[in-house]
Write a protein that holds these residues in place. Structure first.
Motif, mmCIF file in Angstrom:
data_model
loop_
_atom_site.group_PDB
_atom_site.id
_atom_site.type_symbol
_atom_site.label_atom_id
_atom_site.label_comp_id
_atom_site.label_asym_id
_atom_site.label_seq_id
_atom_site.Cartn_x
_atom_site.Cartn_y
_atom_site.Cartn_z
ATOM 1 N N ARG A 186 0.832 -1.196 0.000
ATOM 2 C CA ARG A 186 0.000 0.000 0.000
ATOM 3 C C ARG A 186 0.869 1.249 0.000
ATOM 4 N N MET A 187 0.332 2.323 -0.560
ATOM 5 C CA MET A 187 1.039 3.602 -0.590
ATOM 6 C C MET A 187 0.780 4.368 0.694
ATOM 7 N N VAL A 188 1.807 5.095 1.130
ATOM 8 C CA VAL A 188 1.698 5.973 2.298
ATOM 9 C C VAL A 188 2.152 7.367 1.880
ATOM 10 N N VAL A 189 1.391 8.377 2.277
ATOM 11 C CA VAL A 189 1.790 9.772 2.090
ATOM 12 C C VAL A 189 1.905 10.415 3.457
ATOM 13 N N GLY A 190 2.949 11.199 3.656
ATOM 14 C CA GLY A 190 3.115 11.843 4.953
ATOM 15 C C GLY A 190 4.303 12.771 4.974
ATOM 16 N N TYR A 191 4.839 12.962 6.174
ATOM 17 C CA TYR A 191 5.983 13.836 6.392
ATOM 18 C C TYR A 191 7.233 12.998 6.647
ATOM 19 N N LEU A 192 8.378 13.483 6.176
ATOM 20 C CA LEU A 192 9.674 12.873 6.458
ATOM 21 C C LEU A 192 10.609 13.957 6.962
ATOM 22 N N GLU A 193 11.128 13.757 8.152
ATOM 23 C CA GLU A 193 11.928 14.775 8.838
ATOM 24 C C GLU A 193 13.139 15.236 8.029
ATOM 25 N N THR A 194 13.845 14.332 7.392
ATOM 26 C CA THR A 194 15.127 14.660 6.767
ATOM 27 C C THR A 194 15.019 14.992 5.284
ATOM 28 N N LEU A 195 13.819 15.154 4.757
ATOM 29 C CA LEU A 195 13.636 15.315 3.316
ATOM 30 C C LEU A 195 14.226 16.635 2.815
ATOM 31 N N GLU A 196 14.946 16.552 1.694
ATOM 32 C CA GLU A 196 15.492 17.728 1.022
ATOM 33 C C GLU A 196 15.253 17.607 -0.477
ATOM 34 N N PRO A 197 14.603 18.616 -1.107
ATOM 35 C CA PRO A 197 13.961 19.772 -0.489
ATOM 36 C C PRO A 197 12.708 19.334 0.278
#
Length: 265
Positions: A186-197
């Motif tokens: 399954r797909m998950v959408v959310g926040y990732l702390e270290t994401l750049e940009p």
């Protein structure tokens, strides 16, 4: 760990427009929502419901003119995500009922077209987690990750032909290959702390060893804290906003994720 995350959306609305929003994370076994704020400006009536996948969804009609949505959350989430080399494949007849929708082909994950390819990618690997890891390695090594470049959603088949895409597209390919092997994904959408940009992020989960495990083809490891907002079969199920009728202009979108020193007071 404790994370503070926020998402700000700013629209120019030509006529009153129906919206479906999906911006509220829910508490689960890997995350706990301690505090949240959800502000619409100007304020309008909102009806919230839970969709087929357990996501918290909000229905509203935006007024004409300048309209903003600002959501924020303080959440406790896992310090590290489990890996389980050797975790076993679960026979279809033993799968929980709620995993079965994640076995079928879907709009952007045409798993019926990946049977031969998936089998070749996992040749010699033990059925289960090790197969998923082999699929992720293939995607990471052969698909060029181009964050910020994916305005149009593309399917697993299209990504496999193009050879470059964003996190959402790479998740589609991983999901399609897992399903081709009868592994629910399954797909998950959310926040990732270290994401750049910094932006919203997409990854996928596969059901192995009688539980869901996290996989992210954009990373060598599972670094950084994650906050899951929505789960679905593919990107069609997990859009953070959907507007109906004539197109509206998205003037601005800003996402922020910060690690907190501890629990909110």
């Amino acid at each position: 760990m404790w994370l503070h995350a926020s998402c700000f959306l700013e629209f120019n609305i030509p006529v009153p427009t129906p919206f479906l929003l999906m911006l509220r994370p829910r508490s689960g076994w890997q995350q706990w929502v301690a505090r949240e704020q959800y502000v619409l400006s100007p304020s309008v009536p909102v009806v919230e419901f839970t969709d087929l996948f357990g996501n918290l969804c909000q229905r509203l009609v935006s007024p004409t003119g300048h309209f903003t949505v600002h959501s924020s959350v303080d959440i406790e989430t896992a310090d590290a995500y489990d890996t389980a080399p050797g975790a076993q494949f679960v026979e279809v007849q033993q799968l929980p009922d709620d995993t079965l929708p994640f076995l079928h082909p879907s709009r952007y994950c045409e798993s019926d077209r990946f049977t031969e390819m998936a089998r070749s990618l996992v040749s010699g690997r033990a059925a289960g987690y090790d197969q998923c890891a082999a699929i992720v390695d293939y995607i990471r090594n052969t698909v060029r990750y181009t964050p910020g470049a994916g305005q149009q959603i593309i399917s697993a088949t299209e990504l496999n032909e193009l050879g470059s895409g964003v996190c959402r597209d790479m998740a589609h390919l991983g999901i399609a290959c897992c399903r081709a092997l009868s592994i629910p994904a399954r797909m998950v959408v959310g926040y990732l702390e270290t994401l750049e940009p910094m932006d919203l992020h997409a990854w996928f989960e596969a059901y192995i060893g009688h539980r869901w495990y996290t996989f992210d083809p954009t990373q060598v490891g599972l670094q950084g804290g994650r906050i899951a907002i929505a789960f679905g079969r593919d990107a069609a199920d997990v859009a953070i906003y959907t507007q109906f009728g004539n197109p509206v202009e998205l003037l601005n979108m800003h996402v922020n994720v910060e690690r907190m020193a501890g629990a909110p007071c």
